[in-house]
Design an enzyme around this catalytic site. Structure first.
Site, short mmCIF file in Angstrom:
data_model
loop_
_atom_site.label_atom_id
_atom_site.label_comp_id
_atom_site.label_asym_id
_atom_site.label_seq_id
_atom_site.Cartn_x
_atom_site.Cartn_y
_atom_site.Cartn_z
N ASP A 1 0.89 -1.17 0.00
CA ASP A 1 0.00 0.00 0.00
C ASP A 1 0.92 1.22 0.00
O ASP A 1 1.43 1.62 1.05
CB ASP A 1 -0.89 0.00 1.25
CG ASP A 1 -1.84 1.19 1.28
OD1 ASP A 1 -2.22 1.66 0.20
OD2 ASP A 1 -2.18 1.63 2.39
N GLU B 1 -1.06 -1.30 -4.96
CA GLU B 1 -2.30 -0.56 -5.17
C GLU B 1 -2.14 0.39 -6.35
O GLU B 1 -1.14 1.10 -6.46
CB GLU B 1 -2.69 0.23 -3.91
CG GLU B 1 -4.05 0.89 -4.07
CD GLU B 1 -4.52 1.57 -2.79
OE1 GLU B 1 -4.73 0.88 -1.80
OE2 GLU B 1 -4.66 2.82 -2.82
N ASP C 1 -2.78 1.24 6.92
CA ASP C 1 -1.87 0.91 5.82
C ASP C 1 -1.42 -0.55 5.91
O ASP C 1 -1.20 -1.20 4.88
CB ASP C 1 -0.64 1.82 5.87
CG ASP C 1 -1.03 3.27 6.10
OD1 ASP C 1 -1.11 4.02 5.13
OD2 ASP C 1 -1.27 3.62 7.27
#
Lengths: 182, 182
Positions: free
Chosen positions: B7, B68, B141
């Site tokens: 992430d 991501e 996160d």
């Protein structure tokens, strides 16, 4: 003082190396455009760009690497790739021990043409004149990378004095966005 | 199959490693959040992140690194840094010979909660349940990186079959945006 300018891009990434100082003659040392095929994997494209940027920094050993500051207001379709390439350029410069400076497109245009809203043709014509070149560097990414280097050579000295004054007063590094040119 | 999810973020970058396969039990192997100080130079922050991502990929040797996919519609103030870090993750994975996959936030939310508009708390709760953890991974996160890995483990097999079918028909690599999971 030698500056290596990077106009980041995934498909075409401009690299321009200029020697000079405020009030002195400017000399173009090198210009190239690193290209990667649009149909290749993102990882392979980033690896080619990283290899080429790292090689250019090692070969020309600039004092400062100047990278165009990317804004998300630009072309939404390509801005993420542009930001990824700018990150690689900043990282490669930092790993090589170079100072990093960032300038917005309008700062670069204003520095070389006197107008922050100059078009590509005006920037290219001024780069040609300032570097005493026979032809305007093409494509525009090449001219833009040289313009970034010129912008840094002319603005960097003032920024360095400012950063030194701020550092001397003990209040930090100035812009906070990047290591300032020494 | 082992997936390392990333992430991306400049201040907090989540890394989560999960072993599993569609229909099999999922096992969390590792989770961490790489942090860099907001007042450091961008180059130094990128270097720390690159070092930590490269080390995590070398240590856990994932089959696939899932990153991501960053959109410019997200927070304009931070999206450029996020894109830069995603580029480093993709590059580090490619250099290590790992396949790279990208998923949008809504794909990840849909994969782990059934809803593409799930909130952080729902994602964290499902990650906890799916991985049989005592507590919800924090900060968000960390949970998001694990959710990315789970999304890839569940969706990747279908994408791989699709990519293989497309490649077998001689019409290219499918998505064109990243190397698909093998």
């Amino acid at each position: 003082m030698r500056v290596l300018g990077v106009d980041p891009g995934m498909t075409r990434c401009g690299v321009g190396v200029v020697d000079g100082a405020p009030g002195r003659t400017l000399t173009m040392v090198h210009v190239e455009v690193i290209r990667t095929p649009a149909d290749a994997d993102v990882g392979d494209r980033l690896m080619r760009l990283d290899d080429a940027l790292t090689a250019a920094i090692a070969r020309y050993a600039p004092d400062v690497v100047a990278v165009e500051r990317v804004f998300s207001q630009q072309n939404v379709r390509t801005v993420m790739g542009t930001a990824q390439v700018s990150g690689l350029a900043i990282l490669a410069a930092t790993r090589a021990g170079c100072a990093v400076a960032m300038h917005t497109p309008s700062e670069v245009k204003a520095a070389v043409t006197g107008s922050g809203s100059a078009d590509k043709a005006q920037v290219g014509a001024m780069v040609r004149r300032l570097l005493k070149l026979a032809d305007t560097p093409r494509p525009a990414d090449a001219a833009d990378a040289l313009a970034l280097a010129i912008c840094q050579l002319w603005r960097g000295a003032a920024q360095s004095r400012l950063a030194a004054a701020v550092a001397g007063s003990g209040s930090g590094s100035g812009s906070g966005s990047a290591k300032m040119a020494r």
